[in-house]
Design an enzyme around this catalytic site. Structure first.
Site, PDB file in Angstrom:
ATOM      1  N   PHE A   2       0.832  -1.202   0.000  1.00  0.00           N
ATOM      2  CA  PHE A   2       0.000   0.000   0.000  1.00  0.00           C
ATOM      3  C   PHE A   2       0.866   1.250   0.000  1.00  0.00           C
ATOM      4  CE2 PHE A   2      -2.370  -3.312   2.114  1.00  0.00           C
ATOM      5  CZ  PHE A   2      -3.679  -3.166   1.670  1.00  0.00           C
ATOM      6  N   ASP A   3       0.445   2.236  -0.761  1.00  0.00           N
ATOM      7  CA  ASP A   3       0.952   3.578  -0.565  1.00  0.00           C
ATOM      8  C   ASP A   3       0.289   4.127   0.701  1.00  0.00           C
ATOM      9  OD1 ASP A   3       2.209   6.071  -1.153  1.00  0.00           O
ATOM     10  OD2 ASP A   3       0.299   6.779  -1.955  1.00  0.00           O
TER      11      ASP A   3
END
Length: 829
Positions: free
Chosen positions: A517-518
């Protein structure tokens, strides 16, 4: 040291489909072969609103002017030579027919790619120097394939076979005078009616045959011959097309078996075979039509007319006449006519048709209409609206940002339709299997013809057994097993606000075991707030904020938007200087010019490298103290003076932790955050939402390396916003973009696009993909199991009639099993 040259991709290749477009791949390959060019890739402009071609080059080897000229010439040459088209047939076809059409088009000199979906969508790429669309249309007409074409394309098709420049076309016109591949005397229902006529003749002939004294002997046989004609009409055509391609397909096996039955005088059994086979085809078309209608239902969400204010008066106009800048008036409970932003009125809007959000979203007028017009990606979600969504109890006035043909809804329908033509890995495998299996079945049947030589039986019995084996071994169910599940899965995902670009991402998403995930805007709210302002010694806070606000107002990065918004509020009306020449130093910060001096704003790591002056110990100390508190820090410098450090705080999404727990329940065993933020900040958010680990301080190229490292161990999906994370997405097994409804870039770059910012859509997409993979496996096992049962059964005496019934029953079973996906609900979330 290399430099970068950025050019708008759509100006080089009009109507491009983005990174998936093979013309883009050709352009990048051609440019990377130029002397002095180091690397070419796609990126986004500073606003994130458009895709750019970024070329890294050596200025000592080639000048920027020369390079730009070469790029434009290369782009023009590729656009001139290579075209792609997307066409639609009026009604669905079966999988075997789709493959026949695709292979026939590929056999044309100049057609480079051809994908045909059972729902009747055709996507091709062709070389204009070798083939024109008029020639392709003639081939389709020869196969009795009629297309639904936009009015303008029907008028502009070349009549003389000359090359055209239609490029990419999306068919959405009136089909009043068109019929589909299985059309004819009775329109799109012709095959079904032919099958029913076949069945009626078979039944009457069978009854007359049982009442031999009441009718002449030739009458039942005549009725069976008529049944052969109507039952085998489309099968003969399909077999003929395949034989022209030097291929033996399922239709060929059925015809040989029917002809063999007739040769033995078993007219009733042959007619029964053709009846069941043709009625199975017709029901298969009906089932595929349900999946197609699920997609078409999206296209019908937008209203046909819109009420706009022109010259101070409200008037009603066709939706196609809406132009950018129109003010559309939306009454309570009406559907919104276009993408835009609210300029007056408050209401709640049901966005489920586009974004899949289950709860209506409150809408308010935008605070800065001028900014909304110039930088659409900066529009707050509370002011942004989409065509096809449903207004609540308040009246709204919206300013149109996109014409109806360019709305998010239209693009989703187009992308989903194109996705249907892209095969999954299992489908490619079954296609290869069939092309080996069918000739093997013919060989087995030929050997069984001579069983009378080995065992004591008449030739008639050996011949009958061979024909029964032909029927039993035909892999009809296997041919439709995967595409029916893929089409249903894609249609269900689109209805839930998730765009999945083809069978490959759908299957791959269901197989991942890790997810990266960013941080900003993905696991966090994406609305950071300025919480600390630490001016340098001798600098007033107002000076620091004025310069920072001036520069960051030119950028739409979430951190920049927070500084511009909160910093401006703190200044309380104080004058702000004008900033010019914003340069985005991707992953590190920005630079610009204010009052003739260069300003740098960014991470502490940006300073002291690439010609940017280093920070003082005082500034470093301020940065470290803020990072210990979990703040994201931005240092500000103008010319040779430090102005200070700004600390920002972004909070985790409330739905992040529940969504991640659900992903663990679904079998995602490893979840990682890869962030450009400092490690301390990344660790704080990771601990709050329940991630396994966090890797901070990453540049875009570092994110790619991190994804590749994870991918070496696990099949991994990368979840981001589709803009800054595009390189990492491209290197993951599946790239997933959030909030895609408001971003053209996200729609283009991701394999899977979540239309809203709702993280609940992520476990829904994974659960649906896992269910789809399960259905595909079930269908394949049933298909092969039935064949494995029927072949020995027919060898040991099972007749053609029972074999056909079981065979066609298995085909319908796998189709209706796949259609269950249209009703999928992730009830455990």
């Amino acid at each position: 040291m290399s430099e970068k040259l950025r050019l708008d991709l759509h100006s080089l290749l009009p109507d491009t489909l983005g990174g998936d477009d093979t013309r883009v791949v050709r352009l990048i390959d051609a440019l990377e072969r130029l002397d002095g060019v180091d690397r070419v890739h796609l990126s986004q402009d500073e606003t994130g609103a458009s895709t750019e071609l970024c070329v890294h080059y050596q200025p000592r080897s080639i000048s920027s002017n020369s390079l730009e000229l070469l790029i434009k010439e290369c782009g023009a040459a590729i656009h001139e030579r290579y075209g792609h088209a997307f066409w639609i047939m009026e009604s669905p076809i079966d999988q075997r027919r789709a493959r026949t059409i695709s292979d026939t088009l590929l056999a044309l000199n100049g057609v480079l790619e051809s994908d045909v979906s059972p729902t009747g969508h055709i996507r091709i790429e062709y070389d204009r120097s070798k083939v024109a669309t008029a020639q392709i249309h003639k081939v389709l007409e020869a196969m009795q394939v009629r297309l639904v074409l936009p009015q303008q394309e029907e008028h502009t098709l070349p009549k003389d076979g000359s090359n055209d420049h239609a490029g990419h076309s999306y068919a959405e016109g009136n089909a009043s005078d068109q019929t589909h591949a299985h059309g004819g005397l009775f329109g799109s229902n012709t095959e079904l009616i032919f099958a029913l006529i076949c069945g009626a003749c078979l039944l009457v002939g069978f009854l007359l045959e049982r009442m031999a004294s009441a009718s002449p002997a030739w009458l039942p046989v005549s009725l069976y011959v008529v049944a052969y004609f109507f039952g085998g009409f489309y099968t003969v055509r399909e077999a003929y097309d395949n034989l022209r391609l030097k291929r033996f397909e399922i239709d060929t096996l059925m015809l040989v078996a029917a002809a063999g039955a007739a040769a033995l005088g078993s007219w009733a059994e042959g007619a029964l075979l053709l009846f069941l086979f043709s009625i199975g085809h017709a029901l298969e078309h009906y089932a595929m039509g349900r999946a197609k209608r699920a997609i078409e239902a999206l296209a019908e969400l937008a209203p046909e007319v819109a009420t706009v204010r022109r010259e101070g008066k409200p008037i009603e106009i066709p939706l196609e006449e809406l132009v950018i800048g129109d003010i559309a008036l939306v009454k309570p409970n009406e559907r919104l006519p276009a993408d835009g932003f609210v300029v007056a009125g408050t209401s709640n809007v049901n966005q489920a048709p586009v974004t899949g959000e289950s709860i209506p979203v409150d809408k308010y007028p935008t605070q800065d209409a001028t900014l909304a017009r110039t930088r659409p990606d900066s529009i707050d979600a509370s002011a942004r609206v989409f065509a096809g969504t449903i207004n609540g109890g308040g009246a709204l006035e919206i300013e149109v940002l996109r014409r109806s043909a360019d709305s998010a809804l239209t693009r989703v329908v187009k992308l989903v339709s194109e996705a249907e033509t892209r095969q999954s890995p299992t489908q490619r495998f079954t296609d290869r299997f069939e092309r080996i299996f069918v000739p093997a079945v013919l060989a087995l049947a030929f050997v069984l013809l001579f069983a009378w030589v080995v065992i004591d039986e008449p030739f008639r019995d050996s011949f009958y057994r061979a024909m029964a084996v032909l029927v039993a071994a035909s892999p009809c169910a296997l041919a439709i097993a995967t595409p029916s599940a893929v089409l249903s899965g894609i249609a269900r995902a689109a209805r839930g606000g998730v765009l999945i670009k083809g069978g490959a991402p759908l299957e791959e998403l269901g197989s991942i075991s890790a997810m990266a995930f960013d941080k900003t805007g993905t696991l966090t709210e994406g609305r950071p707030q300025v919480v600390d302002v630490i001016p340098a010694h001798g600098v007033e806070e107002s000076k620091l904020l004025a310069v920072a606000v001036a520069v960051e107002s030119l950028s739409d990065h979430p951190l920049a938007a927070a500084i511009a918004r909160d910093g401006g509020a703190r200044l309380n009306g104080s004058s702000i200087p004008r900033a010019l020449d914003l340069q985005n130093m991707i992953g590190r910060g920005v630079s610009a010019r204010v009052d003739g001096e260069t300003v740098w704003i960014g991470k502490a790591e940006m300073f002291g490298s690439d010609g940017v002056p280093a920070l003082s110990k005082e500034a470093h100390s301020a940065v470290q103290s803020l990072r210990q508190l979990g703040r994201t820090t931005m240092a500000v410098r103008i010319g040779d003076r430090e102005l200070g450090v700004i600390g920002l705080l972004d909070t985790a999404r409330p739905d992040a932790a529940p969504a991640l727990r659900r992903l663990r329940d679904l079998g995602i065993t490893r979840m990682i955050m890869i962030s450009g933020d400092h490690q301390k900040v990344a660790d704080a958010i990771a601990a709050e939402v329940g991630l396994d680990e966090a890797i901070g301080g990453l540049m875009p190229e570092d994110k790619v390396a991190a994804i590749q490292k994870i991918k070496a161990v696990n099949r991994v999906a990368m979840v981001g916003d589709g803009v800054n994370d595009a390189p990492a997405m491209a290197n993951s097994t599946v790239g997933i973009a959030m909030g895609a409804a408001g971003s053209d870039v996200a729609l283009e770059t991701a394999d899977v696009a979540l239309m809203s910012d709702d993280l609940k859509q992520l476990p829904f997409a994974v659960a649906l993909s896992r269910r789809t993979r399960g259905v595909i496996r079930q269908n394949v096992y049933v298909s092969l199991g039935i064949v494995a049962f029927l072949v020995p059964a027919t060898i040991f005496g099972l007749g053609i009639g029972p074999a056909v019934a079981i065979h066609e029953g298995s085909t319908l079973l796998v189709v209706f099993n796949a259609l269950r996906l249209l009703a999928f609900q992730d009830s455990r979330y």
